[in-house]
Design a protein around this motif. Structure first.
Motif, PDB file in Angstrom:
ATOM      1  N   LEU A   1      -7.581 -13.154  -5.302  1.00 41.37           N
ATOM      2  CA  LEU A   1      -6.242 -12.560  -5.283  1.00 41.37           C
ATOM      3  C   LEU A   1      -6.353 -11.073  -5.598  1.00 41.37           C
ATOM      4  O   LEU A   1      -7.003 -10.688  -6.576  1.00 41.37           O
ATOM      5  CB  LEU A   1      -5.362 -13.245  -6.328  1.00 41.37           C
ATOM      6  CG  LEU A   1      -5.026 -14.712  -6.058  1.00 41.37           C
ATOM      7  CD1 LEU A   1      -4.550 -15.403  -7.338  1.00 41.37           C
ATOM      8  CD2 LEU A   1      -3.956 -14.835  -4.977  1.00 41.37           C
ATOM      9  N   GLY A   2      -5.715 -10.249  -4.772  1.00 42.78           N
ATOM     10  CA  GLY A   2      -5.734  -8.807  -5.019  1.00 42.78           C
ATOM     11  C   GLY A   2      -6.940  -8.127  -4.424  1.00 42.78           C
ATOM     12  O   GLY A   2      -7.401  -7.104  -4.923  1.00 42.78           O
TER      13      GLY A   2
ATOM     14  N   ARG B   1      -7.809  -9.041  -8.544  1.00 48.27           N
ATOM     15  CA  ARG B   1      -7.368  -9.343  -9.898  1.00 48.27           C
ATOM     16  C   ARG B   1      -8.089 -10.541 -10.473  1.00 48.27           C
ATOM     17  O   ARG B   1      -8.507 -10.566 -11.605  1.00 48.27           O
ATOM     18  CB  ARG B   1      -5.863  -9.657  -9.896  1.00 48.27           C
ATOM     19  CG  ARG B   1      -4.989  -8.451  -9.825  1.00 48.27           C
ATOM     20  CD  ARG B   1      -3.548  -8.852 -10.130  1.00 48.27           C
ATOM     21  NE  ARG B   1      -2.659  -7.717  -9.892  1.00 48.27           N
ATOM     22  CZ  ARG B   1      -1.346  -7.773  -9.967  1.00 48.27           C
ATOM     23  NH1 ARG B   1      -0.756  -8.916 -10.265  1.00 48.27           N
ATOM     24  NH2 ARG B   1      -0.610  -6.703  -9.736  1.00 48.27           N
ATOM     25  N   GLU B   2      -8.185 -11.572  -9.652  1.00 46.16           N
ATOM     26  CA  GLU B   2      -8.760 -12.807 -10.184  1.00 46.16           C
ATOM     27  C   GLU B   2      -9.109 -13.775  -9.061  1.00 46.16           C
ATOM     28  O   GLU B   2      -8.612 -13.667  -7.946  1.00 46.16           O
ATOM     29  CB  GLU B   2      -7.761 -13.493 -11.130  1.00 46.16           C
ATOM     30  CG  GLU B   2      -6.422 -13.797 -10.501  1.00 46.16           C
ATOM     31  CD  GLU B   2      -5.474 -14.536 -11.452  1.00 46.16           C
ATOM     32  OE1 GLU B   2      -5.907 -15.539 -12.037  1.00 46.16           O
ATOM     33  OE2 GLU B   2      -4.314 -14.108 -11.595  1.00 46.16           O
TER      34      GLU B   2
ATOM     35  N   ASN C   1       5.172   6.477   1.204  1.00 43.29           N
ATOM     36  CA  ASN C   1       4.128   5.949   0.315  1.00 43.29           C
ATOM     37  C   ASN C   1       4.718   5.517  -1.028  1.00 43.29           C
ATOM     38  O   ASN C   1       4.397   4.437  -1.540  1.00 43.29           O
ATOM     39  CB  ASN C   1       3.039   7.001   0.094  1.00 43.29           C
ATOM     40  CG  ASN C   1       1.965   6.481  -0.847  1.00 43.29           C
ATOM     41  OD1 ASN C   1       1.326   5.472  -0.572  1.00 43.29           O
ATOM     42  ND2 ASN C   1       1.797   7.147  -1.991  1.00 43.29           N
ATOM     43  N   ALA C   2       5.592   6.344  -1.576  1.00 47.14           N
ATOM     44  CA  ALA C   2       6.191   6.017  -2.881  1.00 47.14           C
ATOM     45  C   ALA C   2       7.069   4.772  -2.797  1.00 47.14           C
ATOM     46  O   ALA C   2       7.295   4.103  -3.808  1.00 47.14           O
ATOM     47  CB  ALA C   2       7.014   7.205  -3.385  1.00 47.14           C
ATOM     48  N   SER C   3       7.537   4.446  -1.606  1.00 46.16           N
ATOM     49  CA  SER C   3       8.437   3.303  -1.414  1.00 46.16           C
ATOM     50  C   SER C   3       7.702   2.040  -0.997  1.00 46.16           C
ATOM     51  O   SER C   3       8.334   1.025  -0.698  1.00 46.16           O
ATOM     52  CB  SER C   3       9.476   3.642  -0.340  1.00 46.16           C
ATOM     53  OG  SER C   3      10.143   4.850  -0.645  1.00 46.16           O
ATOM     54  N   SER C   4       6.365   2.093  -0.951  1.00 44.71           N
ATOM     55  CA  SER C   4       5.584   0.974  -0.405  1.00 44.71           C
ATOM     56  C   SER C   4       4.652   0.365  -1.443  1.00 44.71           C
ATOM     57  O   SER C   4       4.118   1.077  -2.299  1.00 44.71           O
ATOM     58  CB  SER C   4       4.729   1.461   0.779  1.00 44.71           C
ATOM     59  OG  SER C   4       5.534   1.920   1.828  1.00 44.71           O
ATOM     60  N   ARG C   5       4.471  -0.936  -1.352  1.00 43.66           N
ATOM     61  CA  ARG C   5       3.519  -1.650  -2.208  1.00 43.66           C
ATOM     62  C   ARG C   5       2.819  -2.721  -1.385  1.00 43.66           C
ATOM     63  O   ARG C   5       3.441  -3.343  -0.520  1.00 43.66           O
ATOM     64  CB  ARG C   5       4.233  -2.340  -3.372  1.00 43.66           C
ATOM     65  CG  ARG C   5       4.983  -1.421  -4.313  1.00 43.66           C
ATOM     66  CD  ARG C   5       4.093  -0.510  -5.134  1.00 43.66           C
ATOM     67  NE  ARG C   5       4.854   0.211  -6.134  1.00 43.66           N
ATOM     68  CZ  ARG C   5       5.586   1.312  -5.884  1.00 43.66           C
ATOM     69  NH1 ARG C   5       5.646   1.820  -4.673  1.00 43.66           N
ATOM     70  NH2 ARG C   5       6.259   1.897  -6.855  1.00 43.66           N
ATOM     71  N   SER C   6       1.553  -2.976  -1.712  1.00 39.69           N
ATOM     72  CA  SER C   6       0.761  -3.983  -0.999  1.00 39.69           C
ATOM     73  C   SER C   6       0.025  -4.906  -1.959  1.00 39.69           C
ATOM     74  O   SER C   6      -0.270  -4.520  -3.094  1.00 39.69           O
ATOM     75  CB  SER C   6      -0.300  -3.301  -0.111  1.00 39.69           C
ATOM     76  OG  SER C   6       0.283  -2.608   0.952  1.00 39.69           O
ATOM     77  N   PHE C   7      -0.288  -6.088  -1.454  1.00 40.09           N
ATOM     78  CA  PHE C   7      -1.122  -7.035  -2.202  1.00 40.09           C
ATOM     79  C   PHE C   7      -1.826  -7.936  -1.193  1.00 40.09           C
ATOM     80  O   PHE C   7      -1.193  -8.492  -0.302  1.00 40.09           O
ATOM     81  CB  PHE C   7      -0.259  -7.886  -3.153  1.00 40.09           C
ATOM     82  CG  PHE C   7      -1.070  -8.698  -4.118  1.00 40.09           C
ATOM     83  CD1 PHE C   7      -1.480  -8.164  -5.334  1.00 40.09           C
ATOM     84  CD2 PHE C   7      -1.430 -10.008  -3.805  1.00 40.09           C
ATOM     85  CE1 PHE C   7      -2.241  -8.907  -6.221  1.00 40.09           C
ATOM     86  CE2 PHE C   7      -2.192 -10.757  -4.695  1.00 40.09           C
ATOM     87  CZ  PHE C   7      -2.593 -10.211  -5.910  1.00 40.09           C
ATOM     88  N   GLY C   8      -3.156  -8.065  -1.345  1.00 39.75           N
ATOM     89  CA  GLY C   8      -3.931  -8.841  -0.376  1.00 39.75           C
ATOM     90  C   GLY C   8      -4.730  -9.960  -1.009  1.00 39.75           C
ATOM     91  O   GLY C   8      -5.049  -9.923  -2.203  1.00 39.75           O
TER      92      GLY C   8
ATOM     93  N   ASP D   1      -0.980   2.404  -2.197  1.00 42.87           N
ATOM     94  CA  ASP D   1       0.062   1.384  -2.272  1.00 42.87           C
ATOM     95  C   ASP D   1      -0.368   0.060  -2.875  1.00 42.87           C
ATOM     96  O   ASP D   1       0.469  -0.813  -3.124  1.00 42.87           O
ATOM     97  CB  ASP D   1       0.583   1.113  -0.852  1.00 42.87           C
ATOM     98  CG  ASP D   1      -0.551   0.764   0.114  1.00 42.87           C
ATOM     99  OD1 ASP D   1      -1.544   1.528   0.164  1.00 42.87           O
ATOM    100  OD2 ASP D   1      -0.459  -0.249   0.817  1.00 42.87           O
ATOM    101  N   ASP D   2      -1.670  -0.134  -3.087  1.00 41.94           N
ATOM    102  CA  ASP D   2      -2.167  -1.462  -3.447  1.00 41.94           C
ATOM    103  C   ASP D   2      -1.955  -1.715  -4.937  1.00 41.94           C
ATOM    104  O   ASP D   2      -2.618  -1.102  -5.781  1.00 41.94           O
ATOM    105  CB  ASP D   2      -3.649  -1.554  -3.088  1.00 41.94           C
ATOM    106  CG  ASP D   2      -4.201  -2.958  -3.282  1.00 41.94           C
ATOM    107  OD1 ASP D   2      -3.539  -3.782  -3.941  1.00 41.94           O
ATOM    108  OD2 ASP D   2      -5.298  -3.223  -2.777  1.00 41.94           O
ATOM    109  N   VAL D   3      -1.082  -2.645  -5.271  1.00 41.58           N
ATOM    110  CA  VAL D   3      -0.734  -2.882  -6.677  1.00 41.58           C
ATOM    111  C   VAL D   3      -1.761  -3.748  -7.407  1.00 41.58           C
ATOM    112  O   VAL D   3      -1.660  -3.937  -8.613  1.00 41.58           O
ATOM    113  CB  VAL D   3       0.650  -3.571  -6.821  1.00 41.58           C
ATOM    114  CG1 VAL D   3       1.725  -2.750  -6.155  1.00 41.58           C
ATOM    115  CG2 VAL D   3       0.635  -4.990  -6.268  1.00 41.58           C
ATOM    116  N   ALA D   4      -2.749  -4.261  -6.659  1.00 44.00           N
ATOM    117  CA  ALA D   4      -3.632  -5.271  -7.265  1.00 44.00           C
ATOM    118  C   ALA D   4      -4.371  -4.743  -8.489  1.00 44.00           C
ATOM    119  O   ALA D   4      -4.413  -5.398  -9.525  1.00 44.00           O
ATOM    120  CB  ALA D   4      -4.622  -5.778  -6.225  1.00 44.00           C
TER     121      ALA D   4
END
Lengths: 330, 330
Positions: A213-214, A223-224, A181-188, A134-137
């Motif tokens: 970030l991420g 990510r950065e 799972n397909a309906s979920s996204r995360s970012f930390g 789920d982690d989009v980072a």
């Protein structure tokens, strides 16, 4: 770095002894590192088994109980559980209705749950698997091909767990888990790195005045890095990241999750900003959970996970659950 | 020190907005800083009101709900709520059956709850008060005459809350609250100091390789500093401190409480050692609660609270409760 431990080598075993003492409703096999709900196997019920490296508590052991997991397999800190251990858990919870493995997408976990599935099937246990990613980072990371599995694990375990508790067959429980799972996204984000007992010093270096970030839940790069941001700016960044990827067309459940060392006072304040940012993006929030659920030892920071739900997923989310870390309706 | 906040001045208000969004079952008055269960006042029921400085979350706001508090009043960080605020909470929850104030023994809290009681009584609300002073570490401290109130607050709020929920009259709820406090003892240790948003740097200096034994929940000094100890040694020290003071003659409920930044993995490991040390001292443990309940922002460390219970107190402990941070049986 000071820790409330005896020696690094016994941290996981010590924690399991402590769980056993605190939770008589669970069967904790300290030697084999398997946590099972005491009434398993439940006749006719699909068994849910998850696990992964320790250091993310209450995930997964704290989610064992009625309406959620039947068993959890803790590995060493930030290290996958081994195939024998997972196969043993599968055997302990299989009532004949089959077992669903819920696996976070890290290379070691994927391999070991695959091998465990073969071992369990050799013993006559029917096994299905769902991968949480789920982690989009970032795509690919230090320990992963593809996206990492993080906060959505809680949603998959809770919602598929409710379906299994109601007596849904393996195929249906698996399909619900995949839908969640397909309906979920995360970012930390991380404000400070965590320290593992074995290493004794922070897993990465985050300069004063910067945040990452991420971030992943093992201190993998994100990510950065940027100069420190306000809670509101971080909420905007996280909400943009998950909403731009998911494009929710119905209401969501929001998990505002602490990484371990960030005070609950700050997590609630962050939630206020997350709710504002979601509203700005036109996203309706049906339910919100705030707290430390998928942690990274003593890392400071937080993650946002959203799960787009239909009426059925929301009903299963609201269904009774009774585990050490998540409990309602019972 | 980085924090997940906007600016120090709005930390408490931001957290209250976040609580309001996450908990529709509560009424959160952000301007007046009062958190009330939505169905208050409950006809015929004694109202329980507590509060204190913010920074100890989930205490007290996380304990508002059926079977526990009717209202909580958060002050600024580590600062008592004000009399008007407390009197407003009393008025909001009084059904005519009277209100019990649960007050941790800090000079500011004691004075302000006393003044609030006068204000409330002027408005016709019958008020009783119970002082929580369970911390055996020190007599008198930076903010206290006599012993400090810490972890036992959770026991008082839960057990007296259950009695009130069952319809016990004010005199009886007050007497149970006093019994719980008299039957409870706490002892805490810090491995690292906390940082308040206003100050931005640690509230005290704890050298690398040392811990503070007998710490308070605001970073007040404890009994002594020592070279870092193992989890087992700390458990022996804490158990000796509470058992030598309480001399329990029946079973106890044990609260193994994190100060904020110590991972749950370590708290469970510490619990294993606490249980061992209590058994060595011949103390039977009827129930155990492990987690972050009475915290001190991002302080690292833990505290032990034990409460000696008879059959009735244990029954009230087990009674249903439904709050953000403590929930079972409902």
């Amino acid at each position: 770095m000071k820790m409330l431990i005896n020696v690094a080598e016994t941290v996981v075993a010590d924690a399991l002894r402590g769980m056993a003492a605190a939770h008589p409703e669970l069967t904790v096999d300290v030697d084999n590192r398997v946590i099972v709900r005491r009434d398993a196997p439940v006749a006719g019920k699909v068994g849910l088994v998850s696990g992964g490296g320790s250091g993310h508590e209450p995930l997964h052991g704290g989610f064992v109980g009625r309406g959620m997991l039947d068993a959890a397999c803790p590995g060493e800190i930030f290290t996958s559980p081994v195939p024998d251990q997972i196969a043993r858990a599968a055997a302990a919870v299989d009532s004949g209705a089959g077992v669903l493995f819920i696996v976070k997408n890290y290379t070691g976990d994927v391999l070991n749950f695959d091998m465990a599935a073969e071992l369990a099937e050799d013993e006559g246990v029917q096994v299905a698997k769902v991968l949480v990613n789920d982690d989009v980072a970032v795509t690919d990371s230090l320990f992963t091909a593809g996206r990492r599995g993080t906060g959505a694990t809680l949603f998959v375990e809770k919602i598929a767990g409710a379906a299994a508790e109601e007596g849904a067959p393996l195929e249906r429980v698996e399909s619900i888990a995949r839908q969640v799972n397909a309906s979920s996204r995360s970012f930390g984000v991380a404000l400070a790195a965590c320290t593992t007992p074995a290493k004794g010093s922070p897993t990465f270096d985050l300069p004063s005045g910067e945040l990452e970030l991420g971030i992943g839940i093992h201190g993998e790069p994100g990510r950065e890095r940027r100069r420190m941001m306000t809670s509101g700016e971080i909420a905007d960044f996280a909400v943009d990241a998950v909403v731009d990827d998911l494009h929710p067309r119905s209401a969501v459940i929001a998990l505002v999750n602490g990484m371990g060392a960030t005070p609950l006072l700050e997590l609630y304040g962050f939630n206020a900003e997350v709710q504002r940012a979601l509203a700005v993006r036109g996203v309706t929030v049906a339910r919100t959970l705030v707290g430390n659920y998928v942690t990274s030892l003593d890392m400071a920071g937080a993650s946002l996970t959203v799960c787009q739900v239909d009426e059925e997923l929301l009903r299963l989310w609201d269904a009774p659950v009774s585990t050490p870390a998540l409990r309602w309706g019972i």
